[in-house]
Scaffold this active site. Sequence first.
Site, PDB file in Angstrom:
ATOM      1  N   CYS A   1       2.866   7.202   9.191  1.00  0.00           N
ATOM      2  CA  CYS A   1       2.025   6.242   9.925  1.00  0.00           C
ATOM      3  C   CYS A   1       1.325   6.873  11.107  1.00  0.00           C
ATOM      4  O   CYS A   1       0.231   6.479  11.462  1.00  0.00           O
ATOM      5  CB  CYS A   1       2.880   5.069  10.366  1.00  0.00           C
ATOM      6  SG  CYS A   1       4.301   5.579  11.351  1.00  0.00           S
TER       7      CYS A   1
ATOM      8  N   GLU B   1       5.948  -3.060  12.333  1.00  0.00           N
ATOM      9  CA  GLU B   1       5.493  -1.674  12.517  1.00  0.00           C
ATOM     10  C   GLU B   1       4.564  -1.379  11.348  1.00  0.00           C
ATOM     11  O   GLU B   1       5.026  -1.235  10.214  1.00  0.00           O
ATOM     12  CB  GLU B   1       6.689  -0.709  12.474  1.00  0.00           C
ATOM     13  CG  GLU B   1       7.660  -0.854  13.619  1.00  0.00           C
ATOM     14  CD  GLU B   1       7.159  -0.193  14.892  1.00  0.00           C
ATOM     15  OE1 GLU B   1       6.210   0.611  14.823  1.00  0.00           O
ATOM     16  OE2 GLU B   1       7.708  -0.512  15.961  1.00  0.00           O
TER      17      GLU B   1
ATOM     18  N   LYS C   1      16.609  -4.414   3.278  1.00  0.00           N
ATOM     19  CA  LYS C   1      15.958  -4.333   1.971  1.00  0.00           C
ATOM     20  C   LYS C   1      15.084  -3.076   1.919  1.00  0.00           C
ATOM     21  O   LYS C   1      13.946  -3.064   2.389  1.00  0.00           O
ATOM     22  CB  LYS C   1      15.090  -5.565   1.704  1.00  0.00           C
ATOM     23  CG  LYS C   1      14.616  -5.595   0.246  1.00  0.00           C
ATOM     24  CD  LYS C   1      13.294  -6.290   0.052  1.00  0.00           C
ATOM     25  CE  LYS C   1      12.100  -5.463   0.372  1.00  0.00           C
ATOM     26  NZ  LYS C   1      11.901  -4.259  -0.444  1.00  0.00           N
TER      27      LYS C   1
ATOM     28  N   GLU D   1      -6.767   2.946   6.490  1.00  0.00           N
ATOM     29  CA  GLU D   1      -5.652   3.889   6.369  1.00  0.00           C
ATOM     30  C   GLU D   1      -5.587   4.404   4.932  1.00  0.00           C
ATOM     31  O   GLU D   1      -5.422   3.618   4.004  1.00  0.00           O
ATOM     32  CB  GLU D   1      -4.332   3.193   6.723  1.00  0.00           C
ATOM     33  CG  GLU D   1      -3.167   4.158   6.742  1.00  0.00           C
ATOM     34  CD  GLU D   1      -1.838   3.464   6.984  1.00  0.00           C
ATOM     35  OE1 GLU D   1      -1.532   2.492   6.260  1.00  0.00           O
ATOM     36  OE2 GLU D   1      -1.107   3.910   7.880  1.00  0.00           O
TER      37      GLU D   1
HETATM   38  P1  NAD Z   1       4.351  -2.004   1.818  1.00  0.00           P
HETATM   39  O1  NAD Z   1       3.877  -2.928   2.877  1.00  0.00           O
HETATM   40  O2  NAD Z   1       3.758  -2.120   0.472  1.00  0.00           O
HETATM   41  O3  NAD Z   1       5.937  -2.181   1.617  1.00  0.00           O
HETATM   42  C1  NAD Z   1       6.844  -1.986   2.681  1.00  0.00           C
HETATM   43  C2  NAD Z   1       8.135  -2.743   2.375  1.00  0.00           C
HETATM   44  O4  NAD Z   1       7.874  -4.133   2.427  1.00  0.00           O
HETATM   45  C3  NAD Z   1       8.710  -2.479   0.993  1.00  0.00           C
HETATM   46  O5  NAD Z   1      10.110  -2.505   1.078  1.00  0.00           O
HETATM   47  C4  NAD Z   1       8.199  -3.671   0.185  1.00  0.00           C
HETATM   48  O6  NAD Z   1       9.017  -3.957  -0.933  1.00  0.00           O
HETATM   49  C5  NAD Z   1       8.291  -4.759   1.236  1.00  0.00           C
HETATM   50  N1  NAD Z   1       7.396  -5.901   1.057  1.00  0.00           N
HETATM   51  C6  NAD Z   1       6.094  -5.883   0.704  1.00  0.00           C
HETATM   52  N2  NAD Z   1       5.619  -7.151   0.683  1.00  0.00           N
HETATM   53  C7  NAD Z   1       6.632  -7.961   1.061  1.00  0.00           C
HETATM   54  C8  NAD Z   1       6.776  -9.375   1.239  1.00  0.00           C
HETATM   55  N3  NAD Z   1       5.760 -10.210   1.019  1.00  0.00           N
HETATM   56  N4  NAD Z   1       7.962  -9.863   1.643  1.00  0.00           N
HETATM   57  C9  NAD Z   1       8.998  -9.023   1.890  1.00  0.00           C
HETATM   58  N5  NAD Z   1       8.943  -7.690   1.706  1.00  0.00           N
HETATM   59  C10 NAD Z   1       7.767  -7.166   1.304  1.00  0.00           C
HETATM   60  O7  NAD Z   1       4.177  -0.541   2.428  1.00  0.00           O
HETATM   61  P2  NAD Z   1       4.485   0.874   1.747  1.00  0.00           P
HETATM   62  O8  NAD Z   1       3.376   1.240   0.828  1.00  0.00           O
HETATM   63  O9  NAD Z   1       5.873   0.865   1.228  1.00  0.00           O
HETATM   64  O10 NAD Z   1       4.456   1.840   3.046  1.00  0.00           O
HETATM   65  C11 NAD Z   1       3.314   2.404   3.568  1.00  0.00           C
HETATM   66  C12 NAD Z   1       2.861   1.655   4.813  1.00  0.00           C
HETATM   67  O11 NAD Z   1       3.880   1.639   5.809  1.00  0.00           O
HETATM   68  C13 NAD Z   1       1.667   2.331   5.485  1.00  0.00           C
HETATM   69  O12 NAD Z   1       0.731   1.351   5.830  1.00  0.00           O
HETATM   70  C14 NAD Z   1       2.265   2.952   6.752  1.00  0.00           C
HETATM   71  O13 NAD Z   1       1.354   3.136   7.807  1.00  0.00           O
HETATM   72  C15 NAD Z   1       3.328   1.968   7.082  1.00  0.00           C
HETATM   73  N6  NAD Z   1       4.335   2.574   7.980  1.00  0.00           N
HETATM   74  C16 NAD Z   1       4.352   2.206   9.292  1.00  0.00           C
HETATM   75  C17 NAD Z   1       5.257   2.796  10.167  1.00  0.00           C
HETATM   76  C18 NAD Z   1       5.311   2.418  11.631  1.00  0.00           C
HETATM   77  O14 NAD Z   1       6.296   2.733  12.289  1.00  0.00           O
HETATM   78  N7  NAD Z   1       4.297   1.767  12.173  1.00  0.00           N
HETATM   79  C19 NAD Z   1       6.165   3.746   9.682  1.00  0.00           C
HETATM   80  C20 NAD Z   1       6.100   4.106   8.346  1.00  0.00           C
HETATM   81  C21 NAD Z   1       5.188   3.502   7.488  1.00  0.00           C
END
Ligand code: NAD
Length: 498
Positions: free
Chosen positions: A304, A270, A196, A403
């Site tokens: 990240c 992650e 997804k 963050e």
């Molecule tokens: P987000 O958590 O808002 O969304 C990430 C994904 O999760 C999206 O596809 C979203 O639709 C889905 N999602 C959100 N809530 C959900 C739920 N309740 N059930 C199922 N799916 C759900 O994050 P974002 O704004 O898209 O990305 C930024 C974040 O990602 C930052 O915090 C960044 O640090 C993190 N990130 C971490 C890594 C790592 O490897 N640690 C890598 C890249 C980004």
Amino acid sequence: MAIAAPVTVGSRPFDPQNELSDNVRTCFFIDGTWQEPTGEERFELISPVTEELMLSVPAGAPEDIEKAVAAARRAFDQGPWPRLSPVERAAYLRRIADEIDRRAEAFQRVWIGQVGAPQWFVGALSGTAAGQFRYYADLAETYPFEEERTPHVGRLKVLREPVGVAALIIPWNAPLILLTQKMSAALAAGCTVVAKPSPETPLDAQILAECVDAAGLPPGTVNIVPAGREVGNILVSDTRIDKVSFTGSTAAGRHIATVCADRLARVALELGGKSASILCEDADIGAWLQSLAPFTMPFSGQICFSQTRVLVPRSRHDEFIDAYVAGVESLKLGDPWDAATQIGPVSMARQRDRVLDYIDIGRGEGARLVTGGGRPSGFNRGYFIAPTVFDQVDNSMRIAREEIFGPVVSVISYGSDEEAVAIANDSDFGLSGSVYSTDVGRAEAIARRIRTGHISVNGFNLDAVAPFGGYKKSGLGRESGPEGLAGFLEIKSMFLPA
Ligand code: NAD
């Protein structure tokens, strides 16, 4: 990681209507075929450079997820994929890698087009996705999926078996690499998957579906449905999903972990970071700037592992701040389609608003704004924010603890190595980090004491063989390396008569 790799993306404007196939723009890849969406909802993809609508694409509905989960479950329980030998699966993984290579330019263009990633960054990471598939193909051929041990009675075989159907959920910032990192390991393990992608960046995964299709994997092995969080929540709650592998924010990760805990599904997370780059008293500032300055705010800080807390010794503070600010101010801000651009816009309006809010918070907390601080002059459209540095930041301030996910760096002064370690560790997060010293032994000693999942000495590196993941609220589990494969395996002890 090289900083200035050649790119082949061209400077012509992104034209998704004409650059992408009908399948990519209008269908979902489910059960080995391109299927019409069942819902009416659509996602609007907005250019971060022009703020104009680029493309409207279908949003996955609960019925699409239902079809995808059913297909993946069927493919796992009855299909050939989990029962193929690792060598047979490796051959498919290599075919996917070849198909990714064939579409390298398209992948780079959708990354730049959807979220405004600068070309140097996209170019430096080009090759990663195919490399991940090849890495896991090689590993699968040698991995000890089966091992004999000598118990007290009889014989023992320890089997490492695929965990089952995996849900792969990814954010918008690096949508191809984050997905292929999960998918390559899951497929090598013998899992079937439902991916997804994020609503803001569905196109990378859609092109990846073309690669999977062309590679001829058995139907249902890979299913891809771009959808929003409500539909994502249905996916992670589905009892037919054995493992959820999630990359995204700590807030969403916490929620998903709770959902998975309730039904005892396996989960890997992650999450976010607030990583520290420590400059020791004897650090070579020029070398630090050369190797890390782009990575304090790579891709406008929307990565990240961005090193967003820079720890400098009080004794060299002024020298450091002058050099760092000069380096940041020399970064070329502009249109990511211009190859000379080093920093593009942030990716979407809500990111811009969030980052501007944090800049206000930093001012209000009493940190000293030394450069940046808002929309740069000369940019009348696009989500541009000038690279921003706060000095005299106290580690208790929100800008040092939360963050921001934007081009904002906090400079924190310290007195001794001991104090630097304490400040670096005084964080809810533990994802990445770096230590700079002309004495590698001293830097290594400090790096060993930092509670983080990934740290580099006198540089910055990522590699397919290196496990990646977080301590503390930065996550659970590891991706990449053999550890990434192990995350998609269950372990069975099978006793046999002597
Ligand atoms: P987000 O958590 O808002 O969304 C990430 C994904 O999760 C999206 O596809 C979203 O639709 C889905 N999602 C959100 N809530 C959900 C739920 N309740 N059930 C199922 N799916 C759900 O994050 P974002 O704004 O898209 O990305 C930024 C974040 O990602 C930052 O915090 C960044 O640090 C993190 N990130 C971490 C890594 C790592 O490897 N640690 C890598 C890249 C980004």
